[in-house]
Design a protein around this motif. Sequence first.
Motif, PDB file in Angstrom:
ATOM      1  N   HIS A  71      33.717  32.645   3.463  1.00 36.32           N
ATOM      2  CA  HIS A  71      33.128  32.195   2.206  1.00 36.32           C
ATOM      3  C   HIS A  71      32.734  30.721   2.201  1.00 36.32           C
ATOM      4  N   ASP A  86      32.089  26.223  -0.868  1.00 36.18           N
ATOM      5  CA  ASP A  86      32.708  27.545  -0.975  1.00 36.18           C
ATOM      6  C   ASP A  86      31.887  28.396  -1.931  1.00 36.18           C
ATOM      7  N   ARG A  88      32.595  31.077  -3.383  1.00 35.61           N
ATOM      8  CA  ARG A  88      33.350  31.699  -4.480  1.00 35.61           C
ATOM      9  C   ARG A  88      33.478  30.765  -5.672  1.00 35.61           C
TER      10      ARG A  88
END
Length: 205
Positions: A71, A86, A88
């Motif tokens: 990720h 990242d 996410r």
Amino acid sequence: ASLTVTQKLAAESGKLGEVAFVDSRMVVTHGFHEAANHVWTLGPDKPTLRTRPMHDPFLNRGLAKSHRQPHVVWTTGYDGLCKQWDVRTFEVKRTLSHQWVTASVSISSDDRLLATSEWNGPVWLWNAETGQRHGAITATTEHSSVQFAPNGKQLAVAGFDRRVRVVDVATGEPVWPKSPHHGEVLRLALSPNDRLLASAANDGS
């Protein structure tokens, strides 16, 4: 073999640049005429979309996925920045600054070495773990795309001079200069077995 469209990902801008699978259910894309990055989570019915502006002013350029950090991606833009973030959380973990437009980014298979290309500057090599510059390669005057070989020892470099070069990372010397196109070379990709190099240019080839 036939191809079947299973889901269509559509952004508001209508133009997407780079695209990469992060895992089997998550796709990250670069908006081509906007500063936004799009993260799609694929579902059984339709994908969900999260968007965040990562580069300024308006145009993204390069995208590379980390090989060993799930990720995590690296992106570049017209702002001269290369960012590690990242997908996410959109948290920016590291930012590398350049003097000119940062056209492309590639990371070695062991995640230790990063290559970024500047339009009017060299190809910079970075320690991906510390963010320190590791060296520079000047293959042409305007670099459009870079791509590490799977062994990490060679780097394919494309330029707006219509040439593709494979250079030795340790020495910066070209080991395979070619002129396969009649237009500016825009993107490169290497096969996993380190034997095939694909290049795309604005001459339609």
